[in-house]
Design an enzyme around this catalytic site. Structure first.
Site, PDB file in Angstrom:
ATOM      1  NE  ARG A 146       2.928  -0.250  -5.679  1.00  0.00           N
ATOM      2  CZ  ARG A 146       3.682  -0.953  -6.739  1.00  0.00           C
ATOM      3  NH1 ARG A 146       3.006  -1.153  -7.709  1.00  0.00           N
ATOM      4  NH2 ARG A 146       5.078  -1.106  -6.421  1.00  0.00           N
ATOM      5  CB  SER A 163      11.406   2.250   0.638  1.00  0.00           C
ATOM      6  OG  SER A 163      10.831   1.328  -0.069  1.00  0.00           O
ATOM      7  CG  ASP A 184      12.832   1.952  -2.323  1.00  0.00           C
ATOM      8  OD1 ASP A 184      13.977   1.888  -1.707  1.00  0.00           O
ATOM      9  OD2 ASP A 184      12.287   3.128  -2.297  1.00  0.00           O
TER      10      ASP A 184
END
Length: 918
Positions: free
Chosen positions: A539, A603, A657
């Site tokens: 994203r 992450s 994350d």
């Protein structure tokens, strides 16, 4: 020739006149389809009443749970004994069920009389007699030395609370034994058997004869889920969804309900259908006011109804020239076998004449025609009433399954159904007319009540054995409090190793400093870009943060797919793809020239030397891009931007994350100092005192530590809890031997653990009929989202079966229950292990601060935590149990990886600005 035609015409006319005369006389016994549909609707309402906890006590149709939860699946085997008490004779059977490739049932049986002094005597005498007969049978068959399971067919209404227990509600048919009502008949039988020291019998099941019929037919046809008896008495049973049975705990699976439909109408609901003859029959019976539906239908009463009608018609001068005989005036002189004989297709009229003459009557030809038609009307009404009630059951089955069209089998038994020449044909025809949306096969049961008891016992025996074997497999996933305390203590030790300079290189929990030194304070503001890489999607976000009284965070984002060939290609290809996605987003938002501060949520385990530097320790979650491990991912991103040479970005922070999750919740709640992700992967971060972090210079303040706890146990400290299934999943993963804790707790692996267990259970013949489908062989087919769906409390077992069928797994109801149980064990263990790890973290923070009691908030994200119906509850309960001095609040994060990255960037900018000013 003309004379023959004339005689034939005269005879037809005569027959027609007699038929019309009887039709007029018995018009109230002839039921139209409209009336039958009305009776069907009434019976449906009675079923609902009988199933309801509140309405059951006053319901006429008792809808008794039988605790028979499964029909035969063909894998039953062994020797079983059966007792069959309920009809005119008592029977003992030895039933051998063999599987060996083809289903076979061999039976040996012996009938014993049921003398009047026994069936109208005392309970003690009855059960002593039953025990004596069984002992005699076992001696005759030379099986006294064997210990055998026994099924007891007891064809009277009983209230059961388990399979081998039943309290007699009331006697029916011609039985009236003293001292048995409201007592447990299995207990009485066992007591009687104790007196026979030379036999060893284990009473496993109490079975109603109707259930026996369904089970017998179910052995031959697994679509059979209804049993009907139309004999001396009448009754029906069927498989009901547990979720609809208020009288029994639990919603899983199905259970056979013994409707005891003979009592339909005992509350007056059939008074408009009952005739004066029915009322007379009832008043003359041994149980007036009870079993009113049965008294209009069953073999015990039909002959007597016919006798009462003929007696009244004779008295009114309509037949026999108004003459009576002693026999016609004597109760019980016309039996149902006579009714059947009189209705035979060709010999019917001659049989009628013979029977009437035996009754001391001198019938004319038209008397015989009239009497035959009376029999037809009485037996046809019986078939019609049965059909209406059966149609109600079939409709209920169809609606339970939410089907437009139901295909099912009804197991049938009973002397009236079997021996009456027209009965079965009439019943089938009317049922099909009343339920056109049901394709019904009627299957005649062979010695249903005896063989059926053995089948129920065989199924109970199979389920008992299955439960034991499944229990043994799932026992490996059960964690005691002692186990969990041990996990918590080991985690605490690993946290310490990871923080110390000396032990950090060999620690399984890496405790990576993130260089995030502060939490949001509400003064953050501006526009920020955020990147989020951690799964199969990537994203790019534009985040606008406003401070002050109207503080808010607004986000705009675009999602891009990362193909597997990029995930597992070269590092250069991966980062070029990321930059391509950024370029598309900047163009899409119209901000290609703006040089905005950027936070990169990455992450994966990274070793950071500063907030904008992150060296990849190792890939997880299916990524395997080459030339990345050991490299600084921020440098790799900057180089890819340079290669593209279209825009420049101010990369302020590389973020995990989990840290983003903590920051997002910290923006709303100042007590939030822990971030937890329980999704595709599993990880935790928390704010640690700088003085405890030996691998970073400085003693002042705090820093967020990314624990990377997924690696907990990689040093073997968790091996005592790892099962063969965990090892199988680990060996088949992209990183064998690594992230062992994550592989026991995270969404990426739980479904695969379940799949491994299902394969093992299928190999053992406990699932899917022992057939391992091609689908089940495919790694990764059983995604964790299916665990969440299957374990949902709102999901009926039927829907669980549909999920399994979508996966190409053709499952029975029992299979679905087992799969649900397996899923529950795996997800519970995962939640408990996560809870034990988290308890170690909160306890560490409490001890760091020398507090008696700690109040803290955990920011949580991840699909497993958010979407699984029980995971969050079990995790929270485990933390509470293992860290009782910590008051832990769990707060769901709202887009930790996107919003969190922007907030970390904003906090870093704020702190840089403050440092510059100072």
């Amino acid at each position: 020739m003309f004379a023959v035609h004339l005689v034939a015409f005269y005879f037809t006319k005569l027959k027609e006149d007699q038929v019309k005369k009887v039709d007029r006389y018995l018009y109230h016994m002839r039921l139209s389809d409209e009336t039958l549909r009305d009776i069907k609707a009434r019976f449906q309402a009675e079923m609902v009443k009988g199933l309801g906890r509140v309405t059951n006590p006053t319901a006429a149709v008792k809808m008794l749970p039988t605790f028979v939860r499964s029909i035969p699946d063909g894998s039953e085997k062994g020797d079983f004994l059966a007792l069959d008490l309920g009809g005119s004779k008592f029977r003992v059977l030895k039933v051998k069920v063999s599987e060996n490739g083809k289903q076979q049932v061999q039976m040996e049986s012996q009938f014993y009389p049921t003398p009047k002094e026994i069936i109208h005597g005392s309970g003690t005498d009855l059960f002593q007699y039953v025990g004596d007969c069984l002992a005699d049978f076992m001696e005759t068959k030379n099986i006294k030395h064997k210990k055998l399971p026994l099924g007891f067919t007891f064809s009277f209404p009983c209230k059961q609370t388990k399979l081998a227990e039943g309290v007699l509600i009331s006697w029916t048919k011609h039985f009236k034994v003293r001292g048995v009502q409201q007592t447990d008949v299995v207990k009485s039988l066992r007591k009687a058997l104790e007196k026979h020291q030379d036999i060893d019998v284990d009473v496993l099941a109490l079975v109603n004869d109707t259930v026996g019929t369904m089970m017998t037919c179910g052995y031959d046809d697994q679509r059979c889920e209804v049993g009907v008896i139309i004999g001396t008495g009448t009754n029906a049973c069927y498989m009901e969804d547990m979720s609809n049975i208020d009288l029994v705990e639990g919603d899983e699976g199905r259970m056979c309900i013994n409707t005891e439909w003979g009592a339909f109408g005992d509350d007056g609901s059939l008074d408009d259908i009952r005739t004066d003859f029915d009322k007379e029959i009832d008043l003359g019976s041994i149980n007036p006011g009870k079993q009113l539906f049965e008294k209009m239908i069953s073999g015990l009463y039909l002959g007597e109804i016919v006798r009462l009608i003929l007696l009244k018609m004779a008295r009114e001068g309509l037949i026999f020239g108004g003459k009576l005989s002693t026999a016609l005036c004597t109760k019980g002189k016309i039996e149902t076998k006579h009714v059947a004989a009189m209705e035979k297709y060709k010999e019917g009229l001659s049989n009628t004449k013979e029977i009437l003459m035996e009754l001391g009557l001198t019938p004319s030809e038209d008397d015989c025609i009239a009497v035959q038609h009376v029999c037809t009307i009485v037996s046809f009404r019986s078939a019609n009433l049965c059909a209406a009630a059966l149609a109600a059951i079939l409709t209920r089955l169809r609606e339970n399954k939410k089907l437009i069209r139901l295909r099912t089998t009804v197991g049938m038994d009973g002397t009236l159904y079997k021996t009456h020449p027209q009965y079965a044909k009439r019943l089938h025809k009317v049922v099909r007319r009343l339920v056109p949306t049901c394709d019904v096969r009627f299957l005649l049961s062979e010695s249903g009540s005896g063989k059926g008891a053995a089948m129920v016992t065989a199924v109970a025996y199979r389920l008992l054995s299955q439960r034991k074997q499944i229990g043994e497999v799932l026992a490996h996933f059960k964690l005691s409090k002692e186990n969990l305390v041990d996990v918590k203590n080991k985690m605490s030790a690993e946290l310490e190793y990871g923080l110390k300079k000396e032990t950090q290189p060999t620690a399984s929990v890496k405790m990576l400093p993130t260089f995030v030194r502060g939490m949001p304070d509400g003064t953050e503001k501006g526009k920020f870009l955020a990147l989020d890489l951690g799964g199969t999607n990537f994203r790019v976000l534009l985040v606008k943060i406003r401070s002050g009284r109207s503080k808010s965070v607004r986000m705009y984002n675009k999602i891009f797919a990362i193909p597997v060939e990029i995930m597992q290609g070269t590092g250069e290809e991966l980062f070029d793809h990321i930059v391509q996605c950024i370029a598309d987003f900047l163009e899409y938002m119209g901000i290609k020239g703006a040089q905005l501060p950027l936070g990169f949520t990455f992450s994966f385990p990274c070793k950071q030397a500063s907030i904008d530097k992150g060296t990849l320790v190792g890939w997880t979650k299916g990524f395997k891009a080459t030339d990345c491990e050991g490299e600084d991912v921020v440098d790799m991103l900057r180089e890819a931007i340079k290669r593209r040479n279209e825009f420049d970005l101010d990369i302020v922070a590389v973020v995990n994350d989990t840290v983003g999750t903590m920051m997002t919740c910290g923006y709303e709640d100042p007590h939030c100092e822990i971030g937890l992700i329980a999704g595709t992967g599993s990880n935790v971060c928390y704010m640690e005192d700088m003085k405890n972090i030996e691998i970073v210079e400085g003693e002042e303040g705090k820093m967020c530590i990314n624990t990377e706890w997924g690696g907990f146990g990689d040093n073997g400290c968790m091996d005592d809890l790892r099962t063969t299934y965990d090892m199988e999943v680990d060996e088949g993963s992209l990183n064998p031997g690594k992230q062992r804790y994550e592989k026991m707790t995270s969404g990426m692996y739980l479904g695969e653990i379940v799949r491994q267990i299902l394969i093992d259970l299928t190999k053992k013949g406990l699932l899917f009929k022992g057939q391992i489908s091609e689908t089940l062989r495919k790694r990764g087919i059983f995604e964790t989202k299916f665990l969440s769906q299957i374990e949902s409390d709102r999901l009926a077992l039927l829907q669980v079966r549909r999920i399994l069928q979508e996966l190409g797994l053709d499952s029975t109801c029992d299979d679905s229950i087992i799969v649900k149980k397996v899923c529950g064990s795996i997800s519970k263990r995962a939640a408990q292990l996560c809870g034990a790890g988290l308890a170690a973290i909160v306890e560490k923070i409490r001890e760091n601060r020398n507090l008696e009691h700690l109040k803290i908030t955990v920011g949580v994200d991840g699909t497993l935590y958010k979407l699984h119906p029980h995971f969050s509850r079990i995790l929270q309960e485990t933390v509470k149990e293992l860290a009782p001095q910590c008051d832990v609040t769990f707060m769901l994060s709202e887009d930790g990886s996107g919003k969190g990255a922007a907030l970390i960037t904003a906090v870093a900018k704020r702190m840089m600005h403050t440092a510059t000013e100072n």
